[in-house]
Design a protein around this motif. Structure first.
Motif, PDB file in Angstrom:
ATOM      1  N   GLU A 258     -38.113   0.991  20.856  1.00 44.62           N
ATOM      2  CA  GLU A 258     -38.259   0.996  19.404  1.00 44.62           C
ATOM      3  C   GLU A 258     -39.678   1.379  18.990  1.00 44.62           C
ATOM      4  O   GLU A 258     -39.875   2.189  18.077  1.00 44.62           O
ATOM      5  N   CYS A 261     -40.163   5.173  19.689  1.00 41.64           N
ATOM      6  CA  CYS A 261     -39.436   6.024  18.734  1.00 41.64           C
ATOM      7  C   CYS A 261     -40.063   5.960  17.350  1.00 41.64           C
ATOM      8  O   CYS A 261     -40.121   6.971  16.632  1.00 41.64           O
ATOM      9  N   GLN A 265     -41.706   9.114  15.055  1.00 45.30           N
ATOM     10  CA  GLN A 265     -41.364   9.433  13.674  1.00 45.30           C
ATOM     11  C   GLN A 265     -42.547   9.267  12.718  1.00 45.30           C
ATOM     12  O   GLN A 265     -42.480   9.693  11.570  1.00 45.30           O
ATOM     13  N   GLY A 278     -35.534  14.503  22.785  1.00 45.04           N
ATOM     14  CA  GLY A 278     -35.158  13.182  22.274  1.00 45.04           C
ATOM     15  C   GLY A 278     -34.736  12.210  23.357  1.00 45.04           C
ATOM     16  O   GLY A 278     -33.878  11.357  23.127  1.00 45.04           O
ATOM     17  N   TYR A 281     -34.754   8.453  22.427  1.00 50.26           N
ATOM     18  CA  TYR A 281     -33.625   7.991  21.627  1.00 50.26           C
ATOM     19  C   TYR A 281     -32.377   7.832  22.491  1.00 50.26           C
ATOM     20  O   TYR A 281     -31.593   6.898  22.322  1.00 50.26           O
ATOM     21  N   TRP A 284     -32.671   4.678  24.613  1.00 50.33           N
ATOM     22  CA  TRP A 284     -32.518   3.490  23.764  1.00 50.33           C
ATOM     23  C   TRP A 284     -31.050   3.298  23.385  1.00 50.33           C
ATOM     24  O   TRP A 284     -30.509   2.191  23.465  1.00 50.33           O
ATOM     25  N   ILE A 300     -29.183   5.013  16.186  1.00 50.28           N
ATOM     26  CA  ILE A 300     -30.313   5.523  16.974  1.00 50.28           C
ATOM     27  C   ILE A 300     -30.120   6.999  17.302  1.00 50.28           C
ATOM     28  O   ILE A 300     -31.049   7.812  17.178  1.00 50.28           O
ATOM     29  N   ARG A 303     -30.686   9.169  14.308  1.00 51.50           N
ATOM     30  CA  ARG A 303     -32.126   9.333  14.099  1.00 51.50           C
ATOM     31  C   ARG A 303     -32.691  10.383  15.051  1.00 51.50           C
ATOM     32  O   ARG A 303     -33.493  11.239  14.658  1.00 51.50           O
ATOM     33  N   GLY A 304     -32.262  10.313  16.305  1.00 51.39           N
ATOM     34  CA  GLY A 304     -32.737  11.269  17.288  1.00 51.39           C
ATOM     35  C   GLY A 304     -32.328  12.690  16.963  1.00 51.39           C
ATOM     36  O   GLY A 304     -33.130  13.631  17.086  1.00 51.39           O
ATOM     37  N   LEU A 314     -28.608  14.700  23.242  1.00 50.66           N
ATOM     38  CA  LEU A 314     -28.391  13.759  22.147  1.00 50.66           C
ATOM     39  C   LEU A 314     -27.029  13.978  21.503  1.00 50.66           C
ATOM     40  O   LEU A 314     -26.311  13.020  21.189  1.00 50.66           O
TER      41      LEU A 314
END
Length: 853
Positions: A258, A261, A265, A278, A281, A284, A300, A303-304, A314
């Motif tokens: 966390e 990541c 960002q 990524g 991500y 995670w 998650i 977001r990635g 991803l």
């Protein structure tokens, strides 16, 4: 370079179908010249080397092609030709050394790599030589090698590779977590790209460090309690809570991911501009999936993807999560997006498996299911096997050494009923020498086991374990975890074949290599029970449930053992703990209710059966056991209602033509027949039993019960025929031998008794340490009989469905079901058909061997 590109294209085409080429060559009378002349790849290499004889790249690529086709001698000639042009070329020396390593020519491999490193340093040479030193037990030599060459590397990527290898060495072999962490931080500091691989490695290292510290503290406390002079101190009271330690490990890794990541960002950090992928991500999200937090994983990954829209892994991972949510359209779109960015074997496998499980279009050929009244027909889409096969072949074209492709591909052909083609696919994977060998050998063994070739399955598993052990020093964690499949499958195979001592040895070896696997620990416990060592079994049972509190079968098996030993309070506690941890496991509710009924607490048993049915409405044995309880209490209407529901539900779940369904459905017919017998409806008993055999033709106890009915009617030939048929269906069902022996004795058939005794001695043995001579063959015959009426084998798991590049959706071992062993322990407990009154003991489970009874 044009010649090289053309030759590589042709070689990849031929490599993707290497087994077919070998099969064609072996079955034909072509000589070597015709074989070479028929290979477009060889023609391209030959023309390229003629036109560009000093191109070392062409000679090396040709050598790699011949190596992949199995012609090692020719490959050596080509490597030597390349070295004659440049004896220190790092790429040629590395590839040549890898081949020699696979052929167990370790000294030559070592010489090649050391010679090349004297002139230039590459990460591939350094890491390969270091791994060779480690596998030979020279970890200190590997450490010196890494230290010497890492400063000579100029590429950030290659430096990262060596630092990662050095950190792995410090952790795994020297147990020096601080030094491993230091090396990873150095790699991160020297990377200008915010190295995501190192970030992930650091997070995982921190998690394992916490785990190691917690276990170390526990062992210190254990020794302190053990050596304490205080009599009130009890070292046995200190338990290792594996689940709590694992949760602490997850929390540490989650926090690290966390933070990393969030830093990516954060625009002020600058990492968002320099981080290339990524991977953070993905790692995670994988952690959250394994923890059962699918919604968090989805967020998650989204977001990635927003941060790295061109990261194919991803998209693939997000597709797997959507598939778990049942959003198949979304999963298909994500897989397609991943393939458009960068085609990869894992994504193609995932796409293919989705098409197999949830096809999009209804083809001309459909499966028809009839439900309710005649004419109510539902069309079920049938998978487009041509498309799926093409996806698998494309995956192998991209990566001929990707083991999960062969596993999924072979299992698809097996599900279609083409055993020969499935076997060729698995053999093709074995010949390719995949880096993930476990998935290939596991799938091949399951194929042979599903058709009753037990001995061949055992040989394949042994060979697979040897291959895994050979690669053990260099395989990554995901491959290492999947290698436990082989050990568990082999152990359960030995146990099902009444070879408890051999099974125990397999499980012990698996535990020593794969740590605290709950499945392997349960296997060891079951072996100890079979060998009559209850105290040792308790130790393994305790370790199994500590390793995984949600392992329902471990709670169930432990409770059954204590119940058989007369420790009813302990058994009750174990069943309650199991239900609390796994409330949807029907067999646990059944076990608890059976215990209460045996203790005379019939009302409590009814409450438990009712609760179990509510929690597990599809668990048919619960209805059967409840019906048995009501029958013993004289509540025949309730018993008929329950057994009718059981038989109805069983029919809706399957045709009753495979072993597992026959076991359940056949037990239902036995209960139904017993109810009619209790009510004095003797005419219906035979009809029900015959109907049961029509629906469950592989249920041995139905043959025995119907044979006893024929004996009571003095129809001895019909009874003998039924018993012989039952032994043909299940040669390991001991009560059949007893009934046939009683029949032969009744008619004074001495020769028949002698033959039967010899036949039983081959299958059963009084000494559990010495396996019966024909136990495996008997079990294989039982499996083959179970397949006689079915096209698709039951219980053949596709390991590749759970294997992905960056996200492992499910870690559950899908292996041989130990329920049959648990049933043997219970002496008929599983189906609750051994009536307390002692009138009959005709359970669907296996009884004690004849010699033991």
């Amino acid at each position: 370079y044009s010649h090289l590109a053309l030759a590589r294209l042709e070689s990849r085409r031929e490599q993707s179908n290497v087994l077919l080429l070998r099969h064609t060559t072996a079955s034909s009378s072509m000589d070597d010249e015709e074989e070479i002349g028929g290979s477009k790849a060889r023609k391209a290499f030959q023309r390229g080397t003629e036109m560009c004889p000093d191109s070392i790249h062409l000679w090396q690529a040709w050598a790699l092609f011949e190596q992949s086709m199995g012609d090692i001698a020719r490959a050596k000639e080509l490597y030597e030709k390349a070295l004659s042009i440049d004896s220190c070329n790092p790429y040629v020396c590395h590839a040549y050394g890898l081949m020699e390593q696979r052929e167990d020519n370790l000294e030559h491999a070592k010489d090649l790599w050391e010679h090349a490193l004297q002139h230039s340093s590459t990460a591939a040479l350094v890491c390969s030589l270091g791994e060779l030193h480690v596998s030979n037990g020279n970890a200190s030599l590997a450490k010196s090698l890494y230290q010497k060459h890492v400063s000579r590397l100029t590429s950030e990527r290659e430096m990262t590779e060596v630092y990662l290898a050095a950190a792995w060495l410090e952790e795994k072999h020297f147990k020096n977590y601080e030094e491993a962490e230091k090396l990873l931080h150095i790699a991160l500091d020297q990377s200008s790209m915010g190295n995501s691989r190192v970030q992930v490695a650091l997070a995982k290292l921190e998690g394992r460090k916490i785990q190691s510290q917690q276990i170390g503290q526990h062992l210190e406390g254990f020794e302190k309690d053990k050596n304490s002079k205080n009599k009130h101190d009890n070292s046995k009271g200190r338990k290792l809570d594996v689940e709590t330690i694992q949760q602490q490990q997850i929390n540490v890794m989650r926090k690290r991911f966390e933070e990393a990541c969030n830093a990516v960002q954060n625009e002020d950090s600058g990492l968002s501009k320099i981080m290339e992928d990524g991977r953070l991500y993905n790692a995670w999200a994988s952690l959250e999936v394994k923890s059962g937090h699918l919604k968090s994983a989805r967020k998650i990954l989204m977001r990635g993807i927003e941060q790295y829209p061109n990261d194919a892994t991803l998209q693939q991972a997000a597709g797997k999560v959507e598939e778990r949510f049942g959003n198949y359209t979304g999963a298909r779109d994500l897989y397609g997006g991943s393939l458009r960015i960068e085609p990869s074997a894992p994504t193609l496998v995932a796409y293919a498996m989705l098409e197999l499980r949830h096809p999009t279009e209804t083809s001309a050929a459909v499966e028809v299911e009839e439900e309710g009244a005649i004419g109510n027909r539902n069309k079920k889409p049938k998978a487009n096997f041509t498309m799926v096969e093409r996806l698998f072949e494309e995956a192998l074209l991209l990566d001929p050494k990707h083991g999960p492709v062969y596993n999924a591909y072979g299992n698809m052909e097996l599900q279609r009923g083409d055993v020969a083609k499935a076997r060729k696919v698995f053999e093709r994977g074995e010949n390719a020498r995949c880096t993930d060998a476990a998935s290939v050998y596991h799938g091949h063994a399951k194929l042979e086991l599903s058709i009753g070739n037990v001995e061949k399955a055992r040989d394949i598993l042994v060979e697979g374990l040897q291959e895994v052990e050979r690669l053990e020093g260099v395989m990554d964690n995901s491959y290492h975890e999947r290698a436990a499949f082989l050990a568990h499958t082999l152990g359960m195979l030995e146990l099902n074949a009444n070879r408890a001592a051999q099974a125990k040895e397999v499980f012990a070896n698996g535990i020593s290599r794969h740590g605290t696997s709950s499945q392997l620990l349960l296997g060891s416990a079951l072996c100890e029970v079979k060998l009559g060592r209850e105290e040792s079994a308790r130790t393994f049972f305790e370790q199994a449930v500590n390793a995984n509190k949600k392992h329902a079968q471990a709670w169930q098996a432990w409770g059954v053992m204590e119940m058989k030993a007369g420790n009813f309070k302990v058994a009750k506690t174990l069943f309650e703990c199991g239900i609390q941890s796994a409330p949807t496991h029907g067999a646990l509710w059944q076990a608890y209710a059976t215990l209460e009924s045996r203790l005379g607490n019939f009302e409590t048993a009814r409450i438990l059966f009712a609760a179990g049915v509510q929690k597990c409405p599809k668990h048919v044995p619960l209805y059967q056991a409840w019906a048995s309880l009501e029958m013993r209490g004289g509540n025949f209407n309730e018993a008929k209602l329950l057994i009718g529901e059981a038989l109805t539900r069983d029919k809706t779940q399957g045709s009753g033509e495979c072993l597992s369904r026959d076991k359940t459905q056949g037990s239902g017919w036995l209960v139904a027949a017993k109810i009619e017998e209790k009510q004095g409806n003797e005419g219906l008993v035979g009809l029900i039993l015959k109907r049961g055999l029509e629906c469950a033709p592989n249920h041995a106890e139905l043959y025995r019960t119907l044979a006893e009915l024929e004996v009571n009617r003095f129809r001895f030939d019909a009874a003998r025929s039924l018993l012989e048929k039952g032994l043909e269906v299940d040669p390991m069902h001991a009560p059949l031998y007893h009934s046939l022996a009683e029949l032969e004795a009744r008619v004074f058939n001495v020769d028949g008794l002698a033959k039967l005794n010899k036949r039983a001695a081959e299958v059963f043995n009084t000494n559990a340490l010495v396996p019966p001579p024909a136990s495996m063959q008997a079990w294989g015959n039982k499996i083959k009989m179970g397949r006689s009426n079915e096209l698709i084998p039951d219980g053949v798991a596709t390991l590749a469905e759970k294997v992905r590049v960056d996200i492992d959706i499910d870690n559950t071992l899908m292996d041989l079901d130990p329920d049959s062993i648990i049933e043997q322990m219970g002496g008929g407990f599983e189906a609750d058909l051994d009536y307390i009154s002692g009138e009959i003991e005709h359970s669907s489970t296996k009884q004690k061997p004849l010699t033991q009874q």
